[in-house]
Design an enzyme around this catalytic site. Structure first.
Site, PDB file in Angstrom:
ATOM      1  N   LYS A   1      -0.047  11.611   5.603  1.00 36.32           N
ATOM      2  CA  LYS A   1       0.269  10.536   6.545  1.00 36.32           C
ATOM      3  C   LYS A   1       0.878   9.343   5.821  1.00 36.32           C
ATOM      4  O   LYS A   1       1.876   8.757   6.258  1.00 36.32           O
ATOM      5  CB  LYS A   1      -1.000  10.133   7.287  1.00 36.32           C
ATOM      6  CG  LYS A   1      -0.848   8.968   8.252  1.00 36.32           C
ATOM      7  CD  LYS A   1      -1.263   7.623   7.660  1.00 36.32           C
ATOM      8  CE  LYS A   1      -2.739   7.593   7.318  1.00 36.32           C
ATOM      9  NZ  LYS A   1      -3.147   6.242   6.848  1.00 36.32           N
TER      10      LYS A   1
ATOM     11  N   LYS B   1       0.830  -1.206   0.000  1.00 40.13           N
ATOM     12  CA  LYS B   1       0.000   0.000   0.000  1.00 40.13           C
ATOM     13  C   LYS B   1       0.868   1.262   0.000  1.00 40.13           C
ATOM     14  O   LYS B   1       0.537   2.260  -0.659  1.00 40.13           O
ATOM     15  CB  LYS B   1      -0.928   0.016   1.220  1.00 40.13           C
ATOM     16  CG  LYS B   1      -1.812   1.260   1.322  1.00 40.13           C
ATOM     17  CD  LYS B   1      -2.706   1.442   0.094  1.00 40.13           C
ATOM     18  CE  LYS B   1      -3.471   2.773   0.126  1.00 40.13           C
ATOM     19  NZ  LYS B   1      -4.509   2.824   1.167  1.00 40.13           N
TER      20      LYS B   1
END
Length: 295
Positions: free
Chosen positions: A239, A171
């Site tokens: 983030k 990811k």
């Protein structure tokens, strides 16, 4: 598996939980905000007043939360997931977090006889709503096979990519490519417009050639129109780029383009665009040349 506890009913979690209901699962959900649980009730699911109540007696637990501190808060402690599920239950974290947190959860689950998978997703809000997410799964192969029917109700591309934490690493790579592609599409728009070429027409041509991408397919029209309603917010991509850089340091590799993309996304956040879609990188690229939308 027939009963699923779902913790985190936000912009991604709520439609995912609804899709599980429509696939025939009994879903019991929990979220601190009111909107997500209300959406789940409307879809035919159930809600709970606590995490412990959410996971009591379920066959599987899915968590879908903003970052690793929230995942750890929900997973550990006397009121957390691991202390309140039965042995052999599948705990599947579908948040995007640090690989080391996923490995820590897996280790803690193992000591309690709980099966754990990390299964972050790609596809944004639309992918969650349509049930066509890409799901990259880390953990034991047998546990992946047990969870496959759940994943099939949520996504179109479902792949077991390796051991615990591997899903999060894949990811991170995904977010690097997505962020870099948005930056390049933004630069293409600025170049086209500054040269007096219609950006919409130009991007239509690019989308039909070697430069084609899912981002061009889904976002070129809204980017040219400067419509940045969030499907995935700059704040969250900021983030995620931190995860990318941390993973690079842990793997001891140099990723100079990743560092640049991280700085561009950080600039977008510092300029007040954190709540906008990550395609709002266009606003940052425009600012470098002192340009505004030519609409």
């Amino acid at each position: 598996m027939t009963t699923v506890g779902f913790v985190g009913l936000g912009i991604m979690g709520a439609p995912m939980a609804g899709n599980l209901v429509r696939a025939g699962y009994r879903v019991r959900g929990f979220d601190l905000a009111e909107k997500g649980p209300r959406s789940l009730l409307e879809a035919g699911g159930e809600t709970a007043a606590s995490i412990a109540e959410t996971v009591n007696g379920v066959d599987a637990v899915i968590t879908m939360l903003p970052d690793w501190p929230q995942v750890e808060a929900v997973t550990f402690g006397p009121e957390g997931v691991l202390e309140n599920v039965k042995p052999r239950v599948l705990v599947i974290d579908m948040s995007t977090i640090r690989p080391q947190t996923s490995r820590r959860i897996a280790e803690a689950g193992h000591t309690r006889g709980v099966r754990v998978l990390d299964a972050p997703v790609s596809g944004g809000e639309k992918g969650a709503v349509d049930g066509v997410l890409s799901i990259m799964v880390g953990g034991d192969a047998d546990d992946f096979e047990s969870a496959k029917p759940l994943f099939d109700a949520l996504g179109k591309t479902v792949v077991h990519v390796g051991p615990h934490g591997a899903g999060q690493t894949v990811k991170a790579a995904n977010q690097l490519v997505v962020g870099g592609t948005y930056a390049l599409v933004a630069e293409a728009i600025v170049l086209l417009e500054a040269s007096g070429v219609d950006a919409g027409t130009g991007l239509d041509v690019l989308a039909g050639g070697l430069a084609a991408s899912r981002i061009l397919d889904l976002k070129r029209k809204t980017m040219v129109a400067r419509e940045f309603a969030p499907g995935f917010r700059i704040d969250l991509h900021h983030k995620d780029m931190g995860i990318v850089l941390s993973a690079a340091r842990e793997a001891e590799v140099a990723l100079p383009t990743a560092a640049l993309v991280a700085q561009l996304i950080s600039a977008a956040r510092q300029q007040g665009y954190g709540s906008l879609d990550h395609s709002a990188l266009l606003k940052v690229i425009e600012s470098f040349s002192g340009r505004k939308a030519s609409l």
